[in-house]
Design a protein around this motif. Structure first.
Motif, PDB file in Angstrom:
ATOM      1  N   ILE A 213      -5.156  -1.489   8.518  1.00 10.41           N
ATOM      2  CA  ILE A 213      -5.806  -0.097   7.189  1.00 10.41           C
ATOM      3  C   ILE A 213      -6.686   0.180   8.512  1.00 10.41           C
ATOM      4  O   ILE A 213      -7.118   1.143   8.524  1.00 10.41           O
ATOM      5  N   VAL A 214      -6.983  -0.982   9.842  1.00 12.02           N
ATOM      6  CA  VAL A 214      -8.214  -0.307  10.299  1.00 12.02           C
ATOM      7  C   VAL A 214      -7.753   0.549  11.243  1.00 12.02           C
ATOM      8  O   VAL A 214      -7.357   2.005  12.166  1.00 12.02           O
ATOM      9  N   ALA A 215      -6.344  -0.039  11.901  1.00  9.08           N
ATOM     10  CA  ALA A 215      -5.750   1.546  12.419  1.00  9.08           C
ATOM     11  C   ALA A 215      -4.839   2.689  11.507  1.00  9.08           C
ATOM     12  O   ALA A 215      -4.889   3.486  13.111  1.00  9.08           O
ATOM     13  N   SER A 216      -4.251   2.135  10.713  1.00 10.06           N
ATOM     14  CA  SER A 216      -4.331   3.363  10.166  1.00 10.06           C
ATOM     15  C   SER A 216      -5.051   4.451   9.921  1.00 10.06           C
ATOM     16  O   SER A 216      -5.322   5.393   9.491  1.00 10.06           O
ATOM     17  N   SER A 217      -6.211   4.409   9.800  1.00 11.72           N
ATOM     18  CA  SER A 217      -7.538   5.078   9.991  1.00 11.72           C
ATOM     19  C   SER A 217      -7.956   5.546  10.964  1.00 11.72           C
ATOM     20  O   SER A 217      -8.248   6.972  10.636  1.00 11.72           O
ATOM     21  N   ALA A 218      -7.614   4.794  12.325  1.00 12.54           N
ATOM     22  CA  ALA A 218      -7.291   5.580  13.293  1.00 12.54           C
ATOM     23  C   ALA A 218      -6.404   6.810  13.584  1.00 12.54           C
ATOM     24  O   ALA A 218      -7.013   7.769  13.706  1.00 12.54           O
ATOM     25  N   ILE A 220      -5.377   8.500  10.813  1.00  9.47           N
ATOM     26  CA  ILE A 220      -5.362   9.572  10.242  1.00  9.47           C
ATOM     27  C   ILE A 220      -6.453  10.518  10.763  1.00  9.47           C
ATOM     28  O   ILE A 220      -6.542  11.453  10.601  1.00  9.47           O
ATOM     29  N   SER A 221      -7.111   9.776  11.576  1.00 11.32           N
ATOM     30  CA  SER A 221      -8.598  10.730  12.048  1.00 11.32           C
ATOM     31  C   SER A 221      -7.921  11.614  13.376  1.00 11.32           C
ATOM     32  O   SER A 221      -8.552  12.508  13.368  1.00 11.32           O
ATOM     33  N   VAL A 238      -2.094  23.717   9.186  1.00 10.62           N
ATOM     34  CA  VAL A 238      -2.750  22.102   8.603  1.00 10.62           C
ATOM     35  C   VAL A 238      -1.755  21.036   8.780  1.00 10.62           C
ATOM     36  O   VAL A 238      -0.819  20.806   8.261  1.00 10.62           O
ATOM     37  N   ILE A 239      -2.699  20.003   8.619  1.00 12.72           N
ATOM     38  CA  ILE A 239      -2.165  18.762   9.445  1.00 12.72           C
ATOM     39  C   ILE A 239      -2.946  17.548   7.428  1.00 12.72           C
ATOM     40  O   ILE A 239      -3.943  17.737   7.654  1.00 12.72           O
ATOM     41  N   THR A 240      -2.328  17.856   6.486  1.00 12.76           N
ATOM     42  CA  THR A 240      -2.934  17.035   5.765  1.00 12.76           C
ATOM     43  C   THR A 240      -1.890  15.388   5.099  1.00 12.76           C
ATOM     44  O   THR A 240      -1.091  15.362   4.713  1.00 12.76           O
ATOM     45  N   ILE A 241      -2.546  14.262   4.923  1.00 14.81           N
ATOM     46  CA  ILE A 241      -2.347  13.401   4.363  1.00 14.81           C
ATOM     47  C   ILE A 241      -2.900  13.227   2.742  1.00 14.81           C
ATOM     48  O   ILE A 241      -4.135  13.527   2.228  1.00 14.81           O
ATOM     49  N   GLY A 242      -1.404  13.203   1.802  1.00 17.91           N
ATOM     50  CA  GLY A 242      -2.004  13.251   0.730  1.00 17.91           C
ATOM     51  C   GLY A 242      -1.940  11.888  -0.008  1.00 17.91           C
ATOM     52  O   GLY A 242      -2.197  11.592  -1.156  1.00 17.91           O
ATOM     53  N   SER A 243      -1.038  10.691   0.207  1.00 20.26           N
ATOM     54  CA  SER A 243      -0.829   9.489  -0.132  1.00 20.26           C
ATOM     55  C   SER A 243      -1.264   7.675   1.395  1.00 20.26           C
ATOM     56  O   SER A 243      -0.225   8.127   2.269  1.00 20.26           O
ATOM     57  N   ILE A 244      -1.515   7.335   0.591  1.00 17.64           N
ATOM     58  CA  ILE A 244      -1.985   5.754   1.366  1.00 17.64           C
ATOM     59  C   ILE A 244      -1.532   4.548   0.522  1.00 17.64           C
ATOM     60  O   ILE A 244      -2.461   4.851  -0.315  1.00 17.64           O
ATOM     61  N   ASN A 245      -0.723   3.747   0.357  1.00 18.21           N
ATOM     62  CA  ASN A 245      -0.555   2.665   0.146  1.00 18.21           C
ATOM     63  C   ASN A 245      -0.891   1.837   0.760  1.00 18.21           C
ATOM     64  O   ASN A 245       0.184   1.829   2.134  1.00 18.21           O
ATOM     65  N   GLY A 246      -1.559   0.831   0.634  1.00 16.07           N
ATOM     66  CA  GLY A 246      -1.210  -0.281   1.925  1.00 16.07           C
ATOM     67  C   GLY A 246      -2.353  -1.631   0.738  1.00 16.07           C
ATOM     68  O   GLY A 246      -3.153  -1.310   0.440  1.00 16.07           O
ATOM     69  N   GLY A 247      -1.819  -2.996   0.717  1.00  8.89           N
ATOM     70  CA  GLY A 247      -2.859  -4.306   0.477  1.00  8.89           C
ATOM     71  C   GLY A 247      -2.297  -4.269  -1.297  1.00  8.89           C
ATOM     72  O   GLY A 247      -2.174  -3.625  -1.750  1.00  8.89           O
ATOM     73  N   SER A 248      -2.403  -5.744  -1.856  1.00  8.57           N
ATOM     74  CA  SER A 248      -3.188  -5.735  -3.250  1.00  8.57           C
ATOM     75  C   SER A 248      -4.523  -6.299  -3.581  1.00  8.57           C
ATOM     76  O   SER A 248      -4.495  -6.429  -4.957  1.00  8.57           O
ATOM     77  N   SER A 249      -5.049  -6.332  -2.530  1.00  8.26           N
ATOM     78  CA  SER A 249      -6.558  -7.458  -3.167  1.00  8.26           C
ATOM     79  C   SER A 249      -7.595  -7.228  -2.695  1.00  8.26           C
ATOM     80  O   SER A 249      -6.740  -7.138  -0.845  1.00  8.26           O
ATOM     81  N   LEU A 278       2.229  14.750  16.832  1.00  5.44           N
ATOM     82  CA  LEU A 278       2.510  13.791  15.699  1.00  5.44           C
ATOM     83  C   LEU A 278       3.250  12.639  16.025  1.00  5.44           C
ATOM     84  O   LEU A 278       2.962  11.953  16.024  1.00  5.44           O
ATOM     85  N   LYS A 279       3.674  12.463  16.123  1.00  6.07           N
ATOM     86  CA  LYS A 279       4.871  11.149  17.041  1.00  6.07           C
ATOM     87  C   LYS A 279       4.084  10.385  17.738  1.00  6.07           C
ATOM     88  O   LYS A 279       4.507   8.980  18.064  1.00  6.07           O
ATOM     89  N   GLU A 280       3.811  10.912  19.194  1.00  8.31           N
ATOM     90  CA  GLU A 280       3.575  10.606  19.782  1.00  8.31           C
ATOM     91  C   GLU A 280       1.708  10.182  20.187  1.00  8.31           C
ATOM     92  O   GLU A 280       1.561   8.657  20.456  1.00  8.31           O
ATOM     93  N   LEU A 281       1.170  10.530  18.821  1.00  8.70           N
ATOM     94  CA  LEU A 281      -0.138  10.165  18.271  1.00  8.70           C
ATOM     95  C   LEU A 281      -0.065   9.059  17.845  1.00  8.70           C
ATOM     96  O   LEU A 281      -0.666   7.977  17.610  1.00  8.70           O
ATOM     97  N   ILE A 282       0.492   8.830  16.783  1.00  9.04           N
ATOM     98  CA  ILE A 282       1.037   7.750  15.731  1.00  9.04           C
ATOM     99  C   ILE A 282       1.381   6.725  16.532  1.00  9.04           C
ATOM    100  O   ILE A 282       0.965   6.264  16.131  1.00  9.04           O
ATOM    101  N   GLY A 283       2.367   6.781  17.682  1.00 10.72           N
ATOM    102  CA  GLY A 283       2.885   5.263  17.757  1.00 10.72           C
ATOM    103  C   GLY A 283       1.890   4.984  18.766  1.00 10.72           C
ATOM    104  O   GLY A 283       1.561   4.091  18.821  1.00 10.72           O
ATOM    105  N   GLY A 284       1.191   5.694  19.588  1.00  9.06           N
ATOM    106  CA  GLY A 284      -0.509   5.794  20.608  1.00  9.06           C
ATOM    107  C   GLY A 284      -0.759   5.269  19.980  1.00  9.06           C
ATOM    108  O   GLY A 284      -1.340   3.950  20.617  1.00  9.06           O
ATOM    109  N   ILE A 285      -1.666   5.465  18.937  1.00  7.53           N
ATOM    110  CA  ILE A 285      -2.399   5.281  18.513  1.00  7.53           C
ATOM    111  C   ILE A 285      -2.609   3.390  17.527  1.00  7.53           C
ATOM    112  O   ILE A 285      -3.299   2.752  17.632  1.00  7.53           O
TER     113      ILE A 285
END
Length: 398
Positions: A213-218, A220-221, A238-249, A278-285
């Motif tokens: 979740i922390v990694a995903s936040s970084a 997305i920003s 434009v790059i828009t994130i429209g869906s985030i799914n993770g965690g159960s509690s 996008l591919k470079e940054l997502i993988g790198g972060i």
């Protein structure tokens, strides 16, 4: 070409058909169908086309319908296209002909488009003996899922077509106006899906986990820096994130987060660059947070780019119907339209048709549950298409 029918004829004939057209529109509006489910709509379209004496093909690319009107010769062939599908939206207009299908609504006006094209087919069929060439009326399914045009093209519907024209109503543009633009007018549509995998654990013991979740936040920003620092501010993107799914509690660090978003731009080279970065940054972060990212980038449709000559033809025809002052330049927009796939194959153009309500009530935009139109836009749209098709059929050398 000897002009037997002028703009006054097409406008008058379209106005004469207003009652017929509005009855068709309200019927389709009342019974909307989602993408790939347009069974009733397509059957109604085919039934009307057969009444006009057209040769009809059904179930093209799903529930697509083709009406072929042969004039004096088979060629040239001018194609006109309308879409038929609705959206998964609960209607809130309060109209007496509101949707009878719960959770489904014509909130984008494809019922308007279908009606206008049926009107054009009817009028042109009445004067077919005066047409030196032919017209093709394309009623497309599944525009909202960006799959209908591709499916119909794969069945060869454009093979013999010389030019193709399409349009979309716009409830924020005054009825009696059109808007069109040379070159890129609407955005590309791409989808990005990626997962970020870490190691799950107790929320109170984060050091024993790898938190996706922390990694995903970084991520997305961080990916927004592509737009703000790597693309010219004069190039829409434009790059828009429209869906985030993770965690159960609330107290559990999950093992995985799944994220989806969309990328839009007007330029094919910028589109390619954004995909790569996008591919470079997502993988790198993700890696910098000790996580693993799995990325799926889906190219859906390219930017919609009008052909210059065809914009001229459309503007000339529309000016004769509406007046030159009512044909304005469209501002580019990053919403997508799979009509662009036709324009990759054949010359043509796409335009906005004003449909703004004049009842003094609040105007709602496309995809709104309160979306409404001014029904007088329907005969105007029919007049423009018939004038355009009639003129082009008589002016293309074959």
């Amino acid at each position: 070409m000897i002009i037997l029918f002028d703009s006054t004829y097409f406008l008058t004939r379209s106005q004469d058909l207003s009652q017929y057209l509005i009855s068709i529109y309200r019927d389709i509006h009342k019974f909307p169908e989602l993408s790939l489910e347009e069974k009733r709509t397509s059957s109604k379209v085919a039934e009307e086309l057969k009444k006009f004496g057209l040769k009809v093909r059904e179930r093209v690319g799903g529930y697509g319908v083709i009406g072929h009107l042969k004039g004096g010769k088979e060629k040239p062939i001018i194609a006109l296209r309308a879409d038929m599908d609705a959206l998964p939206i609960e209607e809130e207009t309060g109209l007496p002909f509101s949707s009878q299908n719960p959770g489904v609504m014509h909130a984008c006006g494809h019922d308007v488009h279908t009606t206008i094209l049926l009107g054009a087919a009817r009028i042109l069929s009445e004067i077919k003996e005066h047409l030196p060439g032919s017209a093709e009326f394309i009623f497309q399914p599944a525009e909202e899922t960006s799959s209908g045009a591709k499916a119909m093209i794969s069945e060869g519907i454009l093979d013999e077509v010389d030019e193709i024209y399409g349009f979309h109503n716009l409830p924020t543009l005054e009825t009696g106006k059109i808007a069109i633009k040379y070159g890129a007018m609407m955005g590309s549509v791409d989808k990005i899906e990626f997962s970020v995998t870490g190691r799950g654990g107790h929320g109170a013991i984060p050091d024993m986990s790898i938190d996706p979740i922390v990694a995903s936040s970084a991520i997305i920003s961080g990916i927004q820096s592509i737009i703000s620092r790597e693309i010219s501010p004069f190039e829409p993107a434009v790059i828009t994130i429209g869906s985030i799914n993770g965690g159960s509690s609330y107290n559990i660090i999950p093992s995985e987060v799944r994220i989806e978003g969309t990328v839009r731009t007007l330029d094919s080279e910028i589109r390619r660059k954004i995909e790569e970065r996008l591919k470079e940054l997502i993988g790198g972060i993700a890696s910098s947070y000790r996580c693993l990212a799995m990325i799926n980038y889906i190219n859906m449709i390219p930017p919609l780019v009008n052909w210059d000559n065809n914009v001229d033809y459309l503007k000339r025809a529309a000016s004769e119907i509406l007046g030159e002052e009512n044909c304005i330049e469209a501002k580019p927009i990053l919403t997508g339209e799979d009509f662009t796939l036709y324009l990759e194959k054949k010359p043509g153009c796409f335009f906005w048709l004003g449909s703004k309500p004049t009842d003094g009530k609040e105007v709602s935009g496309l995809h709104s549950p309160k979306y409404r139109i001014d029904e007088s836009c329907i005969p105007l749209g029919t007049a423009i298409l018939t004038k355009l098709a009639y003129t082009r059929i008589g002016n293309i050398s074959t």
